[in-house]
Design an enzyme around this catalytic site. Structure first.
Site, mmCIF file in Angstrom:
data_model
loop_
_atom_site.group_PDB
_atom_site.id
_atom_site.type_symbol
_atom_site.label_atom_id
_atom_site.label_comp_id
_atom_site.label_asym_id
_atom_site.label_seq_id
_atom_site.Cartn_x
_atom_site.Cartn_y
_atom_site.Cartn_z
ATOM 1 N N HIS A 176 0.740 -1.087 0.221
ATOM 2 C CA HIS A 176 -0.159 0.156 0.059
ATOM 3 C C HIS A 176 0.619 1.123 -0.273
ATOM 4 C CE1 HIS A 176 -4.175 2.204 0.593
ATOM 5 N NE2 HIS A 176 -3.053 2.567 1.180
ATOM 6 N N CYS A 177 0.962 1.887 -1.182
ATOM 7 C CA CYS A 177 1.575 3.720 -0.876
ATOM 8 C C CYS A 177 0.504 4.508 -0.617
ATOM 9 C CB CYS A 177 1.941 3.372 -3.188
ATOM 10 S SG CYS A 177 3.085 4.720 -3.253
ATOM 11 N N PRO A 178 0.429 4.949 0.641
ATOM 12 C CA PRO A 178 -0.676 6.095 1.047
ATOM 13 C C PRO A 178 0.124 8.204 0.510
ATOM 14 C CG PRO A 178 0.731 5.720 2.923
ATOM 15 C CD PRO A 178 1.130 4.581 1.760
ATOM 16 N N ASN A 203 -1.913 6.823 -2.948
ATOM 17 C CA ASN A 203 -3.160 7.184 -1.442
ATOM 18 C C ASN A 203 -4.014 5.889 -2.096
ATOM 19 O OD1 ASN A 203 -5.002 7.653 0.776
ATOM 20 N ND2 ASN A 203 -6.814 8.563 -1.257
#
Length: 337
Positions: A146-148, A152
């Site tokens: 997951h790449c916030p 996002n």
């Protein structure tokens, strides 16, 4: 309750709090990324591009790099990664953003239907290579991470190609900025006798140059790490699991073999879905949307394999359960994503 378990629960609470904060701040990170990309592109075409030699040749290449960088960033932010049970998962569509579908696939692949299991967190029935994202609270097909901060959302089956190509074109763009922008940085710092004649503020150009230098180095390392995983036929999550499998197999005097690893060349062609019987190679140089070679419920394996070698039934690592204190569960070690 022992002291170790108290410490474990304390760190678990901190981890969950960080997940909520990064999840809530994700849209702001994306807005920041869009702003920085826009400033970088403007500064390049206002200050650097007019001074490039052979402008009739270099300008189209610079425009193509910028279009690919922006286009793949748009796709990786907009295209869902592929959630398990999601009936709105991306399918081939029309329009100029889609590449024309290939006439036929690779008939020489050993395609095996995925083994199914039940997630211990969301209780969805999911295929192999799918993992649970604790921020999205859903299982993602071929989950990588997951790449916030940048996009996002998760990186998964349907947007992983765009994620890697975005990083590649970002490294190419920032490297070009660094090389051809160096003489202009000297002028902006007033280290030469030439005067700053551009409408772009010199302080902002210097800031953009320094940021490009940092991003070029940092993203290049990330790109190399991701490409290493692609060449080995594994995601970031699977790379960790495979290290454990290899250790267990070695303790038994066996050898672990990743059944998804078809060789470097075949792994790359499947990941980018280009080559004979697939999309043409020019799709690597245009920001077009492509379908992956699979829908996530069947995977290409090595010839003669239908699962990993050196891993026994019940040893497959799972996402585990956040509420467990000792991390153990039946059917192998517990793993949190």
């Amino acid at each position: 309750m022992t002291c170790a378990r108290r410490v474990f629960r304390c760190f678990r609470c901190l981890e969950r709090a960080a997940d909520r904060i990064t999840g809530a701040a994700g849209p702001w990170f994306v807005c920041l990324a869009i702003s920085l990309l826009s400033i970088g592109i403007l500064s390049f075409f206002i200050v650097i591009q007019p001074t490039l030699p052979f402008s009739w040749l270099t300008t189209p290449f610079c425009i193509l790099i910028a279009l690919n960088m922006v286009g793949h960033y748009y796709h990786v932010c907009i295209v869902p990664p592929g959630f398990v049970g999601d009936t709105t998962s991306p399918v081939h569509g029309g329009g100029f953003l889609w590449a024309a579908p290939p006439p036929h696939g690779d008939s020489h692949l050993n395609i095996v239907y995925a083994r199914m299991s039940r997630c211990q967190k969301c209780h969805d029935t999911r295929p192999e290579r799918a993992h649970h994202c604790r921020i999205c609270n859903r299982c993602v097909l071929k989950f990588d991470h997951h790449c916030p901060v940048r996009i996002n959302q998760c990186v998964g089956l349907y947007n992983e190609r765009h994620f890697v190509l975005f990083m590649a074109y970002l490294v190419l763009a920032t490297s070009t900025f660094i090389i051809f922008g160096f003489p202009h940085v000297l002028i902006a710092f007033e280290l030469t006798f030439a005067a700053w004649t551009h409408s772009f503020p010199p302080f902002l150009f210097i800031t953009t140059y320094i940021l490009s230098l940092v991003l070029s180095l940092a993203v290049a390392v990330m790109l190399a790490w991701h490409m290493w995983g692609v060449a080995r036929g594994e995601t970031a999550v699977e790379a960790q699991d495979h290290e454990v499998y290899a250790k267990w197999a070695k303790e038994r005097g066996e050898t672990f073999i990743n059944s998804y690893d078809l060789g470097t060349r075949r792994n790359l062609t499947l990941f980018f879905n280009v080559g004979e019987g697939r999309y043409p190679l020019y799709t690597l140089f245009l920001p077009l949307r492509l379908e992956p070679y699979t829908n996530g419920y069947a995977w290409a394996h090595r010839e003669g394999f239908n699962r990993h070698r050196g891993v026994r039934e019940g040893e497959e690592l799972t996402d585990g359960d956040d509420d467990e204190d000792d991390g153990g569960n039946t059917g192998g070690d517990s793993r949190n994503r």
